[in-house]
Design an enzyme around this catalytic site. Structure first.
Site, PDB file in Angstrom:
ATOM      1  N   SER A  10     -83.736  61.097   2.030  1.00 36.92           N
ATOM      2  CA  SER A  10     -82.334  60.972   2.671  1.00 36.92           C
ATOM      3  C   SER A  10     -81.474  60.053   1.912  1.00 36.92           C
ATOM      4  O   SER A  10     -80.239  60.191   2.176  1.00 36.92           O
ATOM      5  CB  SER A  10     -82.653  60.400   4.160  1.00 36.92           C
ATOM      6  N   LYS A  12     -82.164  56.951   1.316  1.00 36.10           N
ATOM      7  CA  LYS A  12     -82.310  55.481   1.739  1.00 36.10           C
ATOM      8  C   LYS A  12     -82.556  54.449   0.674  1.00 36.10           C
ATOM      9  O   LYS A  12     -82.065  53.483   0.762  1.00 36.10           O
ATOM     10  CB  LYS A  12     -83.487  55.421   2.894  1.00 36.10           C
ATOM     11  N   SER A  13     -83.501  55.020  -0.143  1.00 42.66           N
ATOM     12  CA  SER A  13     -84.064  53.999  -1.257  1.00 42.66           C
ATOM     13  C   SER A  13     -82.737  53.697  -2.335  1.00 42.66           C
ATOM     14  O   SER A  13     -82.483  52.553  -2.504  1.00 42.66           O
ATOM     15  CB  SER A  13     -85.019  54.452  -2.143  1.00 42.66           C
ATOM     16  N   ALA A  31     -92.797  46.921  -4.414  1.00 39.59           N
ATOM     17  CA  ALA A  31     -93.321  48.226  -4.250  1.00 39.59           C
ATOM     18  C   ALA A  31     -94.604  48.341  -3.504  1.00 39.59           C
ATOM     19  O   ALA A  31     -95.537  47.596  -3.858  1.00 39.59           O
ATOM     20  CB  ALA A  31     -93.483  48.899  -5.639  1.00 39.59           C
ATOM     21  N   HIS A  47     -88.957  56.577  -9.369  1.00 34.14           N
ATOM     22  CA  HIS A  47     -88.322  55.334  -8.783  1.00 34.14           C
ATOM     23  C   HIS A  47     -88.004  54.172  -9.789  1.00 34.14           C
ATOM     24  O   HIS A  47     -87.275  53.498  -9.948  1.00 34.14           O
ATOM     25  CB  HIS A  47     -88.949  54.821  -7.505  1.00 34.14           C
ATOM     26  N   ALA A  49     -87.612  54.349 -13.138  1.00 30.31           N
ATOM     27  CA  ALA A  49     -86.924  54.951 -14.157  1.00 30.31           C
ATOM     28  C   ALA A  49     -85.561  54.536 -13.643  1.00 30.31           C
ATOM     29  O   ALA A  49     -84.562  54.305 -14.529  1.00 30.31           O
ATOM     30  CB  ALA A  49     -86.925  56.302 -14.444  1.00 30.31           C
ATOM     31  N   ARG A  50     -85.224  54.481 -12.458  1.00 30.82           N
ATOM     32  CA  ARG A  50     -83.983  54.355 -11.872  1.00 30.82           C
ATOM     33  C   ARG A  50     -83.539  52.704 -11.905  1.00 30.82           C
ATOM     34  O   ARG A  50     -82.222  52.414 -12.073  1.00 30.82           O
ATOM     35  CB  ARG A  50     -83.669  54.452 -10.386  1.00 30.82           C
TER      36      ARG A  50
END
Length: 169
Positions: A10, A12-13, A31, A47, A49-50
């Site tokens: 969605s 959300k993260s 995490a 996740h 890598a972002r």
């Protein structure tokens, strides 16, 4: 405290990360995922890598309340995600789920800095066909209700768009 809910993929993260990144760093990412298979390892890698410094990642698949309590005062903390933490607790058959949920809610209430919690809203779908899935859905709903009561803000993310349910937009 902000509770960010949404369905799978969605946004959300990403939205929760933007809330934390609006504050001065360093930022702490807690995490809860465990890499049980290749697909989950790929999700975790995506996740990670972002997030570049000043993000600090702390793994807490089970003892989430302790990690929240130990966060440095004033440090913005993002927990992603509560439904994975709940899954880990439920799969640990020795876990006292009610006591662990109580400890988590209390740790969130007394967090020493800004706290953003991410979780999957699983109550919009059909009633699951098996008892474990129904119990998970019910436990997630109860957890979300308790945290939403405590939270200053609750946001539902749908198709990448945040909808404020409680608190200031």
């Amino acid at each position: 405290m902000t509770l960010v809910l949404g369905g799978a993929r969605s946004g959300k993260s990403r939205y929760a990360e933007s809330l934390i990144e609006a504050r001065p760093g360093p930022w702490r990412y807690v995490a809860t995922a465990q890499a049980w298979d290749d697909e989950m390892r790929e999700r975790i890698a995506h996740h990670r890598a972002r997030r570049a410094p000043p993000w600090e990642t702390v793994d807490a698949p089970r003892d989430l309340p302790a990690v929240i309590r130990q966060a440095p005062a004033g440090r913005p903390v993002l927990v992603d995600c509560l439904t994975l933490w709940l899954t880990n607790a439920m799969l640990d058959e020795a876990a006292d789920l009610a006591a662990e949920t109580d400890a988590l809610v209390e740790a969130c209430r007394s967090a020493a800095g800004p706290l953003v919690l991410v979780s999957n809203e699983v109550g919009f779908g059909i009633v699951p066909e098996n008892a474990l899935a129904r119990r998970f859905r019910d436990e997630a709903g109860r957890l979300h209700q308790r945290l939403a009561t405590t939270a200053d803000r609750v946001v539902l993310v749908v198709a990448g768009l945040p909808v404020t349910i409680k608190g200031d937009a």
